[in-house]
Scaffold this active site. Structure first.
Site, PDB file in Angstrom:
ATOM      1  N   LYS A 164       0.604  -1.268   0.179  1.00 59.44           N
ATOM      2  CA  LYS A 164      -0.029   0.053  -0.032  1.00 59.44           C
ATOM      3  C   LYS A 164       0.825   1.122  -0.046  1.00 59.44           C
ATOM      4  O   LYS A 164       0.579   2.117  -0.901  1.00 59.44           O
ATOM      5  CB  LYS A 164      -0.853   0.031   1.187  1.00 59.44           C
ATOM      6  CG  LYS A 164      -1.364   1.496   1.496  1.00 59.44           C
ATOM      7  CD  LYS A 164      -2.584   1.373   2.940  1.00 59.44           C
ATOM      8  CE  LYS A 164      -1.914   1.761   4.306  1.00 59.44           C
ATOM      9  NZ  LYS A 164      -1.647   3.210   4.392  1.00 59.44           N
ATOM     10  N   ASN A 165       1.991   1.305   0.829  1.00 56.12           N
ATOM     11  CA  ASN A 165       2.532   2.493   1.089  1.00 56.12           C
ATOM     12  C   ASN A 165       3.658   2.815   0.063  1.00 56.12           C
ATOM     13  O   ASN A 165       4.237   4.109  -0.093  1.00 56.12           O
ATOM     14  CB  ASN A 165       3.261   2.470   2.402  1.00 56.12           C
ATOM     15  CG  ASN A 165       2.372   2.707   3.497  1.00 56.12           C
ATOM     16  OD1 ASN A 165       1.102   3.011   3.501  1.00 56.12           O
ATOM     17  ND2 ASN A 165       2.895   2.268   4.805  1.00 56.12           N
ATOM     18  N   CYS A 167      -5.586   8.050   9.645  1.00 52.34           N
ATOM     19  CA  CYS A 167      -5.794   7.262  10.885  1.00 52.34           C
ATOM     20  C   CYS A 167      -5.629   8.174  11.998  1.00 52.34           C
ATOM     21  O   CYS A 167      -4.782   9.169  12.196  1.00 52.34           O
ATOM     22  CB  CYS A 167      -4.825   6.316  11.002  1.00 52.34           C
ATOM     23  SG  CYS A 167      -5.194   4.620   9.980  1.00 52.34           S
ATOM     24  N   ARG A 174       0.044  14.634  13.380  1.00 53.27           N
ATOM     25  CA  ARG A 174       0.782  14.175  12.306  1.00 53.27           C
ATOM     26  C   ARG A 174       0.731  15.677  11.570  1.00 53.27           C
ATOM     27  O   ARG A 174       0.247  15.795  10.443  1.00 53.27           O
ATOM     28  CB  ARG A 174      -0.005  13.433  11.380  1.00 53.27           C
ATOM     29  CG  ARG A 174      -0.032  11.921  12.062  1.00 53.27           C
ATOM     30  CD  ARG A 174      -0.905  10.972  11.351  1.00 53.27           C
ATOM     31  NE  ARG A 174       0.123  10.088  10.338  1.00 53.27           N
ATOM     32  CZ  ARG A 174      -0.201   9.100   9.710  1.00 53.27           C
ATOM     33  NH1 ARG A 174      -1.505   8.621   9.853  1.00 53.27           N
ATOM     34  NH2 ARG A 174       0.770   8.345   8.964  1.00 53.27           N
ATOM     35  N   ASP A 187       3.640   0.102  12.276  1.00 53.70           N
ATOM     36  CA  ASP A 187       2.452  -0.246  11.588  1.00 53.70           C
ATOM     37  C   ASP A 187       2.274  -1.782  12.087  1.00 53.70           C
ATOM     38  O   ASP A 187       1.128  -2.311  11.945  1.00 53.70           O
ATOM     39  CB  ASP A 187       2.495  -0.099  10.119  1.00 53.70           C
ATOM     40  CG  ASP A 187       2.354   1.399   9.783  1.00 53.70           C
ATOM     41  OD1 ASP A 187       2.157   2.217  10.604  1.00 53.70           O
ATOM     42  OD2 ASP A 187       2.318   1.398   8.548  1.00 53.70           O
ATOM     43  N   ARG A 192      -8.889  -0.080   4.386  1.00 50.02           N
ATOM     44  CA  ARG A 192      -8.068   0.735   3.676  1.00 50.02           C
ATOM     45  C   ARG A 192      -6.632   0.068   3.384  1.00 50.02           C
ATOM     46  O   ARG A 192      -6.082   0.574   2.502  1.00 50.02           O
ATOM     47  CB  ARG A 192      -7.851   2.013   4.896  1.00 50.02           C
ATOM     48  CG  ARG A 192      -8.959   2.863   4.988  1.00 50.02           C
ATOM     49  CD  ARG A 192      -8.454   4.057   6.098  1.00 50.02           C
ATOM     50  NE  ARG A 192      -7.225   4.337   5.513  1.00 50.02           N
ATOM     51  CZ  ARG A 192      -6.216   4.899   6.265  1.00 50.02           C
ATOM     52  NH1 ARG A 192      -6.494   5.037   7.551  1.00 50.02           N
ATOM     53  NH2 ARG A 192      -4.919   5.344   5.657  1.00 50.02           N
TER      54      ARG A 192
HETATM   55  C1  UD1 Z   1       4.119   6.553   6.588  1.00 46.73           C
HETATM   56  C2  UD1 Z   1       3.127   5.504   6.303  1.00 46.73           C
HETATM   57  C3  UD1 Z   1       2.585   4.975   7.725  1.00 46.73           C
HETATM   58  C4  UD1 Z   1       3.695   4.575   8.778  1.00 46.73           C
HETATM   59  C5  UD1 Z   1       4.741   5.835   8.877  1.00 46.73           C
HETATM   60  C6  UD1 Z   1       6.033   5.575   9.724  1.00 46.73           C
HETATM   61  C7  UD1 Z   1       2.147   6.007   4.320  1.00 46.73           C
HETATM   62  C8  UD1 Z   1       1.185   6.143   3.522  1.00 46.73           C
HETATM   63  N1  UD1 Z   1       1.998   5.911   5.541  1.00 46.73           N
HETATM   64  O1  UD1 Z   1       3.352   7.591   7.268  1.00 46.73           O
HETATM   65  O2  UD1 Z   1       1.784   3.660   7.443  1.00 46.73           O
HETATM   66  O3  UD1 Z   1       3.033   4.429   9.985  1.00 46.73           O
HETATM   67  O4  UD1 Z   1       5.282   6.265   7.485  1.00 46.73           O
HETATM   68  O5  UD1 Z   1       6.425   4.442   9.307  1.00 46.73           O
HETATM   69  O6  UD1 Z   1       3.328   5.647   3.654  1.00 46.73           O
HETATM   70  N2  UD1 Z   1       6.306  14.284  11.325  1.00 46.73           N
HETATM   71  C9  UD1 Z   1       6.571  15.508  11.557  1.00 46.73           C
HETATM   72  N3  UD1 Z   1       6.493  16.528  10.638  1.00 46.73           N
HETATM   73  C10 UD1 Z   1       6.199  16.119   9.470  1.00 46.73           C
HETATM   74  C11 UD1 Z   1       5.887  14.798   9.146  1.00 46.73           C
HETATM   75  C12 UD1 Z   1       5.990  13.845   9.969  1.00 46.73           C
HETATM   76  O7  UD1 Z   1       6.668  15.733  12.821  1.00 46.73           O
HETATM   77  O8  UD1 Z   1       6.107  17.072   8.579  1.00 46.73           O
HETATM   78  C13 UD1 Z   1       6.279  13.153  12.414  1.00 46.73           C
HETATM   79  C14 UD1 Z   1       4.741  12.566  12.514  1.00 46.73           C
HETATM   80  O9  UD1 Z   1       4.128  13.259  13.287  1.00 46.73           O
HETATM   81  C15 UD1 Z   1       5.283  11.188  13.265  1.00 46.73           C
HETATM   82  C16 UD1 Z   1       6.710  10.777  12.363  1.00 46.73           C
HETATM   83  O10 UD1 Z   1       6.938  12.067  11.967  1.00 46.73           O
HETATM   84  O11 UD1 Z   1       5.256  11.128  14.457  1.00 46.73           O
HETATM   85  C17 UD1 Z   1       6.425   9.903  11.471  1.00 46.73           C
HETATM   86  O12 UD1 Z   1       5.790  10.059  10.325  1.00 46.73           O
HETATM   87  P1  UD1 Z   1       5.941   9.879   8.861  1.00 46.73           P
HETATM   88  O13 UD1 Z   1       7.262   9.204   8.719  1.00 46.73           O
HETATM   89  O14 UD1 Z   1       5.915  11.296   8.044  1.00 46.73           O
HETATM   90  O15 UD1 Z   1       4.879   8.969   8.481  1.00 46.73           O
HETATM   91  P2  UD1 Z   1       3.992   9.204   7.146  1.00 46.73           P
HETATM   92  O16 UD1 Z   1       4.418   9.591   6.071  1.00 46.73           O
HETATM   93  O17 UD1 Z   1       2.727  10.060   7.680  1.00 46.73           O
END
Ligand code: UD1
Length: 422
Positions: A22-23, A115, A120, A303, A395
Protein backbone atom coordinates in the site's frame (compact mmCIF):
# COMPACT_ATOMS: atom_id res chain seq x y z
CA UNK A 1 -17.97 -2.47 4.55
CA UNK A 2 -20.26 -4.19 7.03
CA UNK A 3 -18.99 -6.11 9.99
CA UNK A 4 -16.79 -9.16 10.52
CA UNK A 5 -18.03 -12.07 12.58
CA UNK A 6 -15.26 -14.30 13.86
CA UNK A 7 -15.38 -17.55 15.75
CA UNK A 8 -11.99 -17.87 17.38
CA UNK A 9 -9.61 -20.70 18.24
CA UNK A 10 -9.26 -22.27 14.81
CA UNK A 11 -5.62 -22.69 13.79
CA UNK A 12 -4.56 -21.24 10.48
CA UNK A 13 -2.74 -23.45 8.01
CA UNK A 14 -1.68 -23.00 4.42
CA UNK A 15 -0.16 -20.49 2.06
CA UNK A 16 -1.00 -16.85 1.53
CA UNK A 17 0.29 -14.63 -1.25
CA UNK A 18 1.17 -11.14 -0.11
CA UNK A 19 -0.05 -8.17 -2.18
CA UNK A 20 1.87 -5.17 -3.43
CA UNK A 21 2.66 -2.61 -0.73
CA UNK A 22 0.00 0.00 0.00
CA UNK A 23 2.59 2.53 1.10
CA UNK A 24 4.52 2.14 -2.11
CA UNK A 25 1.60 1.93 -4.55
CA UNK A 26 0.08 5.19 -3.28
CA UNK A 27 3.33 7.11 -3.80
CA UNK A 28 4.03 5.53 -7.21
CA UNK A 29 0.61 6.77 -8.28
CA UNK A 30 1.52 10.26 -7.05
CA UNK A 31 4.92 10.07 -8.76
CA UNK A 32 3.23 9.40 -12.11
CA UNK A 33 1.95 13.00 -11.97
CA UNK A 34 5.51 14.10 -12.74
CA UNK A 35 5.55 12.49 -16.18
CA UNK A 36 3.25 12.31 -19.13
CA UNK A 37 1.90 9.42 -21.14
CA UNK A 38 0.81 5.89 -20.28
CA UNK A 39 1.94 4.31 -17.03
CA UNK A 40 1.48 0.70 -15.99
CA UNK A 41 1.80 -0.23 -12.32
CA UNK A 42 1.53 -3.92 -11.48
CA UNK A 43 0.58 -5.65 -8.25
CA UNK A 44 -1.44 -2.73 -6.93
CA UNK A 45 -3.59 -3.93 -4.01
CA UNK A 46 -7.34 -3.46 -4.37
CA UNK A 47 -7.86 -1.57 -1.12
CA UNK A 48 -9.77 1.57 -0.21
CA UNK A 49 -6.69 3.79 0.10
CA UNK A 50 -5.68 2.96 -3.48
CA UNK A 51 -9.23 3.71 -4.65
CA UNK A 52 -9.11 7.02 -2.79
CA UNK A 53 -5.80 7.92 -4.44
CA UNK A 54 -7.27 6.90 -7.80
CA UNK A 55 -10.17 9.33 -7.21
CA UNK A 56 -7.70 12.07 -6.30
CA UNK A 57 -5.78 11.47 -9.52
CA UNK A 58 -8.97 11.21 -11.59
CA UNK A 59 -10.07 14.55 -10.13
CA UNK A 60 -6.78 16.04 -11.36
CA UNK A 61 -7.41 14.86 -14.92
CA UNK A 62 -5.66 11.46 -14.98
CA UNK A 63 -7.45 8.61 -16.77
CA UNK A 64 -7.25 5.42 -14.73
CA UNK A 65 -8.12 1.84 -15.52
CA UNK A 66 -7.77 -1.19 -13.25
CA UNK A 67 -7.41 -4.63 -14.78
CA UNK A 68 -7.00 -7.26 -12.03
CA UNK A 69 -4.04 -6.03 -10.03
CA UNK A 70 -2.66 -3.79 -12.80
CA UNK A 71 -3.31 -0.09 -12.85
CA UNK A 72 -3.04 1.86 -16.07
CA UNK A 73 -2.69 5.61 -15.76
CA UNK A 74 -2.91 8.01 -18.65
CA UNK A 75 -1.40 11.32 -17.59
CA UNK A 76 -1.87 13.99 -20.24
CA UNK A 77 -3.71 17.09 -19.12
CA UNK A 78 -3.43 18.00 -15.45
CA UNK A 79 -4.50 20.81 -13.16
CA UNK A 80 -3.35 21.67 -9.64
CA UNK A 81 -6.61 21.93 -7.72
CA UNK A 82 -6.67 18.70 -5.70
CA UNK A 83 -10.30 17.55 -5.25
CA UNK A 84 -11.22 18.11 -1.64
CA UNK A 85 -13.48 15.15 -0.95
CA UNK A 86 -11.27 12.15 -1.63
CA UNK A 87 -8.10 14.00 -0.52
CA UNK A 88 -9.51 14.93 2.89
CA UNK A 89 -9.96 11.33 3.96
CA UNK A 90 -6.41 10.11 3.43
CA UNK A 91 -3.09 11.37 4.73
CA UNK A 92 -1.18 10.10 1.68
CA UNK A 93 -3.08 12.55 -0.55
CA UNK A 94 -0.56 15.15 0.57
CA UNK A 95 1.99 13.26 -1.53
CA UNK A 96 0.57 14.83 -4.69
CA UNK A 97 1.69 18.25 -3.48
CA UNK A 98 5.39 17.89 -4.35
CA UNK A 99 4.81 16.39 -7.83
CA UNK A 100 2.10 18.88 -8.82
CA UNK A 101 4.04 21.88 -7.59
CA UNK A 102 7.13 20.74 -9.49
CA UNK A 103 5.17 19.95 -12.64
CA UNK A 104 2.65 22.82 -12.76
CA UNK A 105 4.11 25.51 -10.50
CA UNK A 106 0.88 25.69 -8.49
CA UNK A 107 -1.07 23.38 -6.24
CA UNK A 108 -3.91 23.64 -3.78
CA UNK A 109 -4.58 20.74 -1.46
CA UNK A 110 -6.81 20.27 1.56
CA UNK A 111 -5.21 19.42 4.91
CA UNK A 112 -5.38 15.62 4.89
CA UNK A 113 -7.03 13.24 7.35
CA UNK A 114 -6.06 9.59 7.84
CA UNK A 115 -5.81 7.29 10.83
CA UNK A 116 -6.44 8.58 14.35
CA UNK A 117 -3.06 7.56 15.73
CA UNK A 118 -1.63 10.88 16.86
CA UNK A 119 -0.61 14.33 15.76
CA UNK A 120 0.69 14.30 12.22
CA UNK A 121 2.09 17.71 11.31
CA UNK A 122 3.33 18.64 7.84
CA UNK A 123 6.06 21.04 8.92
CA UNK A 124 8.88 19.01 7.31
CA UNK A 125 7.05 18.88 3.97
CA UNK A 126 6.24 22.60 3.99
CA UNK A 127 9.53 23.99 5.33
CA UNK A 128 11.48 21.92 2.78
CA UNK A 129 9.36 23.08 -0.15
CA UNK A 130 9.80 26.66 1.10
CA UNK A 131 13.55 26.09 1.16
CA UNK A 132 13.26 25.04 -2.48
CA UNK A 133 11.69 28.41 -3.31
CA UNK A 134 7.98 27.66 -2.96
CA UNK A 135 5.62 30.25 -1.55
CA UNK A 136 3.18 28.46 0.68
CA UNK A 137 0.03 29.73 2.30
CA UNK A 138 -1.94 27.75 4.82
CA UNK A 139 -5.40 29.21 4.84
CA UNK A 140 -8.01 27.48 6.96
CA UNK A 141 -8.15 23.94 5.69
CA UNK A 142 -6.25 24.54 2.42
CA UNK A 143 -2.55 24.61 1.59
CA UNK A 144 -1.68 26.61 -1.53
CA UNK A 145 1.84 26.49 -2.92
CA UNK A 146 3.38 28.29 -5.89
CA UNK A 147 6.83 28.30 -7.45
CA UNK A 148 7.77 29.25 -10.99
CA UNK A 149 10.44 26.54 -10.84
CA UNK A 150 11.63 24.90 -7.66
CA UNK A 151 15.35 25.13 -7.02
CA UNK A 152 17.62 22.54 -5.47
CA UNK A 153 18.35 22.88 -1.76
CA UNK A 154 20.34 21.23 1.01
CA UNK A 155 17.69 19.94 3.41
CA UNK A 156 18.20 18.34 6.80
CA UNK A 157 15.23 16.68 8.49
CA UNK A 158 14.99 16.79 12.29
CA UNK A 159 13.19 13.40 11.97
CA UNK A 160 13.33 10.88 9.09
CA UNK A 161 9.72 11.33 7.98
CA UNK A 162 8.66 8.84 5.30
CA UNK A 163 6.10 11.14 3.67
CA UNK A 164 8.34 14.22 3.70
CA UNK A 165 11.27 12.26 2.23
CA UNK A 166 9.06 11.04 -0.62
CA UNK A 167 7.36 14.38 -1.24
CA UNK A 168 10.66 16.27 -1.41
CA UNK A 169 12.34 13.57 -3.47
CA UNK A 170 9.52 13.78 -6.02
CA UNK A 171 9.45 17.60 -6.04
CA UNK A 172 13.22 17.76 -6.51
CA UNK A 173 13.22 15.65 -9.69
CA UNK A 174 12.14 18.66 -11.76
CA UNK A 175 13.86 21.38 -9.68
CA UNK A 176 16.77 23.41 -11.01
CA UNK A 177 20.02 22.00 -9.64
CA UNK A 178 20.80 19.51 -6.90
CA UNK A 179 18.73 18.74 -3.82
CA UNK A 180 20.23 16.84 -0.90
CA UNK A 181 17.96 15.30 1.74
CA UNK A 182 19.84 14.52 4.94
CA UNK A 183 18.44 12.30 7.71
CA UNK A 184 16.10 10.91 5.04
CA UNK A 185 13.80 8.00 5.86
CA UNK A 186 15.25 4.66 4.68
CA UNK A 187 12.10 2.60 4.18
CA UNK A 188 12.10 0.04 1.31
CA UNK A 189 9.16 1.88 -0.25
CA UNK A 190 11.44 4.89 -0.80
CA UNK A 191 13.82 2.72 -2.83
CA UNK A 192 10.83 1.55 -4.90
CA UNK A 193 9.89 5.15 -5.65
CA UNK A 194 13.47 6.07 -6.52
CA UNK A 195 13.61 3.19 -9.06
CA UNK A 196 10.30 4.26 -10.60
CA UNK A 197 11.36 7.90 -10.89
CA UNK A 198 14.76 6.98 -12.32
CA UNK A 199 13.02 4.81 -14.93
CA UNK A 200 11.03 7.95 -15.81
CA UNK A 201 14.33 9.78 -16.39
CA UNK A 202 15.01 11.28 -12.95
CA UNK A 203 18.50 11.37 -11.48
CA UNK A 204 18.23 10.20 -7.87
CA UNK A 205 20.69 8.25 -5.77
CA UNK A 206 20.90 7.23 -2.16
CA UNK A 207 17.37 5.95 -1.40
CA UNK A 208 17.68 3.36 1.35
CA UNK A 209 20.45 5.40 3.01
CA UNK A 210 20.01 8.55 5.07
CA UNK A 211 21.36 10.89 2.37
CA UNK A 212 19.47 11.16 -0.90
CA UNK A 213 20.76 13.30 -3.78
CA UNK A 214 18.48 14.40 -6.56
CA UNK A 215 19.70 16.22 -9.66
CA UNK A 216 16.82 18.04 -11.29
CA UNK A 217 16.01 17.31 -14.95
CA UNK A 218 13.88 19.18 -17.50
CA UNK A 219 11.12 16.60 -17.91
CA UNK A 220 10.08 13.04 -17.12
CA UNK A 221 8.54 10.34 -19.30
CA UNK A 222 6.11 7.52 -18.51
CA UNK A 223 7.16 4.01 -17.49
CA UNK A 224 5.98 0.75 -15.94
CA UNK A 225 6.82 -1.07 -12.72
CA UNK A 226 5.77 -3.70 -10.21
CA UNK A 227 5.09 -2.69 -6.61
CA UNK A 228 7.23 -4.33 -3.92
CA UNK A 229 5.42 -6.72 -1.54
CA UNK A 230 3.65 -5.27 1.48
CA UNK A 231 5.82 -5.96 4.53
CA UNK A 232 3.05 -4.88 6.91
CA UNK A 233 0.46 -7.18 5.37
CA UNK A 234 3.10 -9.95 5.51
CA UNK A 235 3.76 -9.27 9.19
CA UNK A 236 0.05 -9.27 9.98
CA UNK A 237 -0.41 -12.76 8.47
CA UNK A 238 2.69 -14.12 10.24
CA UNK A 239 1.21 -12.94 13.53
CA UNK A 240 -2.15 -14.48 12.62
CA UNK A 241 -0.50 -17.90 12.14
CA UNK A 242 1.32 -17.49 15.44
CA UNK A 243 -1.73 -16.38 17.43
CA UNK A 244 -3.83 -19.31 16.31
CA UNK A 245 -1.14 -21.90 17.03
CA UNK A 246 -0.90 -22.50 13.29
CA UNK A 247 1.65 -23.16 10.61
CA UNK A 248 1.96 -21.59 7.18
CA UNK A 249 3.84 -19.97 4.38
CA UNK A 250 3.89 -16.49 2.89
CA UNK A 251 4.79 -16.08 -0.77
CA UNK A 252 5.69 -12.89 -2.64
CA UNK A 253 7.63 -11.38 0.24
CA UNK A 254 11.07 -9.84 0.57
CA UNK A 255 12.29 -11.42 3.83
CA UNK A 256 15.01 -8.77 4.28
CA UNK A 257 12.25 -6.16 4.71
CA UNK A 258 10.89 -8.20 7.62
CA UNK A 259 14.16 -8.54 9.56
CA UNK A 260 13.04 -6.53 12.62
CA UNK A 261 9.89 -8.64 12.98
CA UNK A 262 11.59 -11.99 12.27
CA UNK A 263 14.21 -11.22 14.95
CA UNK A 264 11.48 -10.58 17.54
CA UNK A 265 9.62 -13.72 16.48
CA UNK A 266 12.77 -15.81 16.92
CA UNK A 267 13.28 -14.31 20.39
CA UNK A 268 9.74 -15.51 21.20
CA UNK A 269 10.76 -19.05 20.28
CA UNK A 270 8.86 -19.09 16.98
CA UNK A 271 10.24 -21.19 14.13
CA UNK A 272 10.52 -18.91 11.11
CA UNK A 273 12.43 -19.71 7.98
CA UNK A 274 13.11 -17.20 5.25
CA UNK A 275 13.54 -18.34 1.63
CA UNK A 276 14.20 -16.17 -1.43
CA UNK A 277 10.72 -14.73 -1.57
CA UNK A 278 8.94 -16.82 1.05
CA UNK A 279 8.71 -17.07 4.82
CA UNK A 280 7.58 -20.21 6.66
CA UNK A 281 6.31 -20.03 10.20
CA UNK A 282 5.30 -22.56 12.82
CA UNK A 283 3.86 -21.48 16.15
CA UNK A 284 5.60 -22.83 19.26
CA UNK A 285 3.76 -24.46 22.21
CA UNK A 286 4.80 -21.57 24.42
CA UNK A 287 5.52 -17.94 23.42
CA UNK A 288 8.34 -16.12 25.25
CA UNK A 289 7.63 -12.55 26.36
CA UNK A 290 9.42 -9.86 24.35
CA UNK A 291 10.31 -6.19 24.09
CA UNK A 292 9.94 -3.91 21.11
CA UNK A 293 10.71 -0.28 20.43
CA UNK A 294 9.11 1.06 17.25
CA UNK A 295 11.20 3.32 15.06
CA UNK A 296 12.00 4.37 11.52
CA UNK A 297 13.21 1.57 9.22
CA UNK A 298 15.20 -0.62 9.85
CA UNK A 299 13.64 -0.36 13.32
CA UNK A 300 10.52 -2.25 14.35
CA UNK A 301 7.60 -0.89 12.25
CA UNK A 302 5.01 1.11 14.14
CA UNK A 303 2.45 -0.32 11.70
CA UNK A 304 2.90 -3.76 13.32
CA UNK A 305 2.86 -2.57 16.92
CA UNK A 306 -0.89 -3.15 17.54
CA UNK A 307 -0.84 -6.61 15.94
CA UNK A 308 2.18 -7.80 17.92
CA UNK A 309 0.64 -6.46 21.14
CA UNK A 310 -2.07 -9.10 20.70
CA UNK A 311 0.66 -11.76 20.65
CA UNK A 312 1.96 -10.33 23.94
CA UNK A 313 -1.36 -11.24 25.58
CA UNK A 314 -0.54 -14.90 24.86
CA UNK A 315 3.17 -14.81 25.87
CA UNK A 316 4.27 -16.48 29.13
CA UNK A 317 5.25 -13.38 31.10
CA UNK A 318 5.33 -9.61 30.77
CA UNK A 319 6.16 -7.93 27.46
CA UNK A 320 6.98 -4.26 26.95
CA UNK A 321 6.18 -2.30 23.79
CA UNK A 322 7.40 1.27 23.38
CA UNK A 323 5.81 3.38 20.63
CA UNK A 324 8.31 6.00 19.52
CA UNK A 325 6.82 7.07 16.18
CA UNK A 326 3.22 8.16 16.86
CA UNK A 327 1.90 9.62 20.08
CA UNK A 328 -1.56 8.02 20.26
CA UNK A 329 -1.23 4.53 18.95
CA UNK A 330 -2.62 2.49 21.84
CA UNK A 331 -6.34 3.21 21.26
CA UNK A 332 -7.04 -0.45 20.44
CA UNK A 333 -5.84 -1.60 23.89
CA UNK A 334 -9.17 -0.62 25.49
CA UNK A 335 -10.81 -3.28 23.29
CA UNK A 336 -8.17 -5.88 24.20
CA UNK A 337 -8.83 -5.20 27.88
CA UNK A 338 -12.51 -5.88 27.37
CA UNK A 339 -11.50 -9.24 25.91
CA UNK A 340 -9.62 -10.09 29.10
CA UNK A 341 -6.06 -8.88 28.35
CA UNK A 342 -4.01 -7.67 31.32
CA UNK A 343 -2.17 -4.54 30.23
CA UNK A 344 -1.21 -1.01 31.24
CA UNK A 345 -0.49 1.99 29.06
CA UNK A 346 1.88 4.57 30.42
CA UNK A 347 2.35 7.37 27.87
CA UNK A 348 4.45 5.79 25.11
CA UNK A 349 4.89 2.42 26.84
CA UNK A 350 2.55 -0.55 26.88
CA UNK A 351 3.12 -3.42 29.30
CA UNK A 352 1.21 -6.62 28.66
CA UNK A 353 1.05 -9.42 31.22
CA UNK A 354 0.50 -12.76 29.56
CA UNK A 355 -0.83 -15.24 29.12
CA UNK A 356 -4.49 -14.33 29.48
CA UNK A 357 -7.24 -16.13 27.65
CA UNK A 358 -9.13 -13.72 25.39
CA UNK A 359 -12.92 -13.82 25.28
CA UNK A 360 -14.85 -13.06 22.10
CA UNK A 361 -16.98 -9.94 22.30
CA UNK A 362 -18.23 -6.93 20.29
CA UNK A 363 -15.24 -4.97 19.05
CA UNK A 364 -14.92 -1.60 17.39
CA UNK A 365 -11.95 -0.83 15.11
CA UNK A 366 -10.80 2.77 15.40
CA UNK A 367 -7.94 2.85 12.89
CA UNK A 368 -6.34 0.67 10.22
CA UNK A 369 -3.64 -1.27 12.09
CA UNK A 370 -5.52 -1.21 15.40
CA UNK A 371 -8.44 -2.73 13.47
CA UNK A 372 -6.19 -5.48 12.07
CA UNK A 373 -5.05 -6.19 15.64
CA UNK A 374 -8.67 -6.67 16.73
CA UNK A 375 -9.25 -9.14 13.91
CA UNK A 376 -6.21 -11.10 15.13
CA UNK A 377 -7.44 -10.95 18.72
CA UNK A 378 -10.82 -12.29 17.61
CA UNK A 379 -9.09 -15.21 15.83
CA UNK A 380 -7.26 -16.06 19.06
CA UNK A 381 -10.25 -15.59 21.39
CA UNK A 382 -12.60 -18.15 22.84
CA UNK A 383 -16.05 -17.83 21.27
CA UNK A 384 -17.56 -15.35 18.88
CA UNK A 385 -16.52 -11.76 18.21
CA UNK A 386 -17.89 -9.08 15.95
CA UNK A 387 -15.60 -6.41 14.56
CA UNK A 388 -17.27 -3.15 13.46
CA UNK A 389 -15.49 -0.24 11.82
CA UNK A 390 -14.14 -2.63 9.18
CA UNK A 391 -13.80 0.23 6.71
CA UNK A 392 -10.60 1.11 8.61
CA UNK A 393 -9.20 -2.37 7.94
CA UNK A 394 -10.30 -2.25 4.29
CA UNK A 395 -8.05 0.79 3.79
CA UNK A 396 -5.01 -1.45 3.89
CA UNK A 397 -5.95 -5.14 3.56
CA UNK A 398 -7.34 -6.67 0.39
CA UNK A 399 -10.06 -9.25 1.11
CA UNK A 400 -8.75 -9.99 4.58
CA UNK A 401 -11.62 -12.29 5.50
CA UNK A 402 -11.31 -14.30 2.27
CA UNK A 403 -7.60 -14.89 2.85
CA UNK A 404 -8.14 -15.86 6.47
CA UNK A 405 -11.05 -18.14 5.63
CA UNK A 406 -8.98 -19.92 3.00
CA UNK A 407 -6.40 -20.55 5.76
CA UNK A 408 -9.03 -22.15 7.98
CA UNK A 409 -10.39 -19.22 9.99
CA UNK A 410 -14.11 -19.02 10.75
CA UNK A 411 -14.76 -15.48 9.63
CA UNK A 412 -17.52 -13.91 7.57
CA UNK A 413 -18.46 -10.42 6.57
CA UNK A 414 -22.04 -9.45 7.00
CA UNK A 415 -23.73 -6.39 5.64
CA UNK A 416 -24.82 -4.19 8.43
CA UNK A 417 -24.20 -1.12 10.35
CA UNK A 418 -20.58 -0.01 10.32
CA UNK A 419 -21.12 2.17 13.36
CA UNK A 420 -18.07 4.27 12.76
CA UNK A 421 -18.41 4.88 9.01
CA UNK A 422 -17.16 8.31 7.93
C1 UD1 B 1 4.06 6.64 6.65
C2 UD1 B 1 3.15 5.47 6.42
C3 UD1 B 1 2.56 4.96 7.73
C4 UD1 B 1 3.65 4.67 8.74
C5 UD1 B 1 4.58 5.86 8.87
C6 UD1 B 1 5.78 5.57 9.76
C7 UD1 B 1 2.23 5.92 4.23
C8 UD1 B 1 1.03 6.24 3.42
N1 UD1 B 1 2.06 5.87 5.54
O1 UD1 B 1 3.25 7.70 7.18
O2 UD1 B 1 1.81 3.78 7.44
O3 UD1 B 1 3.07 4.41 9.99
O4 UD1 B 1 5.08 6.26 7.58
O5 UD1 B 1 6.46 4.47 9.30
O6 UD1 B 1 3.30 5.67 3.71
N2 UD1 B 1 6.23 14.22 11.30
C9 UD1 B 1 6.48 15.53 11.67
N3 UD1 B 1 6.45 16.47 10.68
C10 UD1 B 1 6.20 16.19 9.37
C11 UD1 B 1 5.98 14.84 9.02
C12 UD1 B 1 5.99 13.87 10.02
O7 UD1 B 1 6.68 15.84 12.84
O8 UD1 B 1 6.21 17.10 8.54
C13 UD1 B 1 6.23 13.17 12.37
C14 UD1 B 1 4.84 12.53 12.51
O9 UD1 B 1 4.03 13.32 13.33
C15 UD1 B 1 5.17 11.19 13.12
C16 UD1 B 1 6.52 10.87 12.52
O10 UD1 B 1 7.03 12.08 11.98
O11 UD1 B 1 5.28 11.28 14.51
C17 UD1 B 1 6.46 9.82 11.43
O12 UD1 B 1 5.67 10.29 10.38
P1 UD1 B 1 6.00 9.97 8.86
O13 UD1 B 1 7.25 9.16 8.78
O14 UD1 B 1 5.94 11.24 8.08
O15 UD1 B 1 4.78 9.07 8.48
P2 UD1 B 1 3.82 9.19 7.23
O16 UD1 B 1 4.61 9.44 5.99
O17 UD1 B 1 2.68 10.06 7.55
Amino acid sequence: MGMLIVEGKHSLRGTVRINGAKNSALKLMAAALLGSGEFLIEDVPDITDVRTMASVLAGLGVKIKRCDNRLELNVSSLHGRVPEEPARSMRASVQVMGPLLARLGWVRVVMPGGCAIGTRPLDLHLSSLRKMGAEIEVNGKFITATAERLKGADISFRYPSVGATENIMMAATLAKGETIIRNAAREPEIIDIQSFLNKMGARIEGAGTSVIRINGVEGLASTSCRVIPDRIEAGTYLLAFLLTGGRGKLTNVIPAHLTALLDVLRSMGVAVEAGNDTVDIEAPKRINPFRILTGPYPGFPTDLQPQIAVVATQAEGSSMLVEAVFDQRFGYTAELKRMGAALEVNERALTVHGPSPLRGTELQAGDLRGGAALVLAALAAEGRSTVSGVHHVDRGYEKIEENLRQLGARIVRVAGEDKDAD
